[in-house]
Design an enzyme around this catalytic site. Sequence first.
Site: not given
Ligand code: ACO
Length: 388
Positions: A261, A315
Site C-alpha cells: 500500500h 483487498d
Molecule cells: N508484491 C510484491 N512487492 C511489492 C508489492 C506487492 N504487492 N507491493 C509493493 N512491493 C514492493 C515494490 O516492488 C517495491 O520494492 P522495491 O523498493 O524493491 O522496488 C516496494 O515494495 C515499494 O512498493 P511500491 O511499488 O513503490 O509501492 P507503491 O506505493 O508505488 O504501490 C501498490 C502501492 C500499487 C498498492 C502496490 O503495493 C501494488 O501494486 N500492490 C498490488 C496491487 C494491490 O493489491 N492493490 C490494491 C491496493 S489497496 C486499494 O487500492 C484499495
Amino acid sequence: MTIGEFKPGLEGVPATLSNISFVDGQNGVLEYRGIPIDVLAQQSTFLETAYLLIWGQLPTQLELAEFEHEIQYHRRIKYRIRDMMKCFPESGHPMDALQASAAALGLFYARRDLDNPAYIRGAVVRLLAKIPTMVAAFQLIRKGNDPVQPNDNLSYSANFLYMLNEQQPDSIAARIMDICLILHAEHTINASTFSAMVTASTLTDPYAVVASAVGTLAGPLHGGASEEVILMLEQIGSVDRVEAFVDQKIAQKSKIMGFGHRVYKVKDPRATILQKLVEQLFEKFGRDEYYDVATTLEHVVADRMGHKGVYPNVDFYSGLVYRKLGIPTDLFTPVFAISRVAGWLAHWKEQIGENRIFRPTQIYTGSHNSPYVPIKERIDSSTNGLGT
Ligand code: ACO
C-alpha cells in the site's frame, strides 16, 4: 521545479486540505471524521457512516431515519436505464456497465445547481440509492433474468444481497455485508477519490464525478485487486505451493495482489477486521478451501517482504468474504464502488465547497523547434523504409 523534485505518482504531495478521513500508515490507523474504523465497524451502519462522511457529523435518530427513508424511496431505477443495460454485452465487465450507468444518470437528472443544498442532497441520495440497484440489475440481466425490484422491507445491505441473489439474506450475512461497506467507504486521497476531485473541480455534475471515479477504481492496482486476489489463490491452489509462488513473483519482480500500500507499511487495519469477518462467516456457513492458502501466503509474504512494509491490504481478505456471501468474483469491484460512493461524494461536497480547478504542471522532457518532415520523406520505422 527540477526533475529531482518530481514525485512519480505524486507520492507524498498534498493535493488538498481535508477533514474527512485520516490514515496513519505506520501505526495502522484509519479514522472517518475522527472516529476509528473499528468503532464504526462494530457500532455503525453503512448509511449512518455515509451520512457521517458526507455531512461531517453523526446523524440524530430523526436525521438518520429521514436519510434512510429517502434512500429507500429512490432505490428504483428508470426502466430506460434497465433497457440501456439490456443492450450491454453480457460478457462486458460489470465495472464498465456501472461506469456507463452512473454516467447515464446525468442524462435523466440533468439540472445542475451546485449552490443549492437540496440539489446536493438529492444527488447524494440518488447515487447512494441507485448504484446498488444498477450493480444487481446488470448481474441479473447478463444471466438472462429480469432485474429484481428493491424490497422496501429490507435494510440497505440486505436489499442489495436480495436483489443480487434473488432471495432474502441471512441476517448475519447482511450485517457482514454492511460492515464491508463501512470498511471500504473512504480512504483519503486514493486514485479514484483524486479522480473524483479533479472531475468535481470543473464543477461538472456529480454523476460525471462518480462515473470517472468508477473508471479509476476499476484498475487492478486499485479496486480491481480483490478480484485478482481470488484468481491468484485459485492459481496457487494449495498451501504447499505458496512458497514457490512467492519466490517466483519476487524473482520476476512482479506484484503479489492484495499486498502493499502506498500509505500503510503495516497490515491494513481493514484487512484485520475483514479477516475476523471471514472467520465469522466460515463458522456459520462453512470454510472456504482457499482460506489456508491465504493465511499461509500472508505469513510467507511477511517473511520475505515485511522489511519493505509489504503486508495485506484491504483487498486481500475482502474477496473471501464476498465469495462466501455469494457474490461473483467480477462483482467485487462494483461492490467496492457501492461503498466508496460515500467517500467520493464527501470529497465532491468538500471540493465544491471551496473550489479551485485542478491544473497541475509538468516538466517537459521533449524537444523544441523540431523539423516538420513532409510525409513522403518520412521513414517507416517498422519496415526500415523498404515498404511491404
Ligand atoms: N508484491 C510484491 N512487492 C511489492 C508489492 C506487492 N504487492 N507491493 C509493493 N512491493 C514492493 C515494490 O516492488 C517495491 O520494492 P522495491 O523498493 O524493491 O522496488 C516496494 O515494495 C515499494 O512498493 P511500491 O511499488 O513503490 O509501492 P507503491 O506505493 O508505488 O504501490 C501498490 C502501492 C500499487 C498498492 C502496490 O503495493 C501494488 O501494486 N500492490 C498490488 C496491487 C494491490 O493489491 N492493490 C490494491 C491496493 S489497496 C486499494 O487500492 C484499495
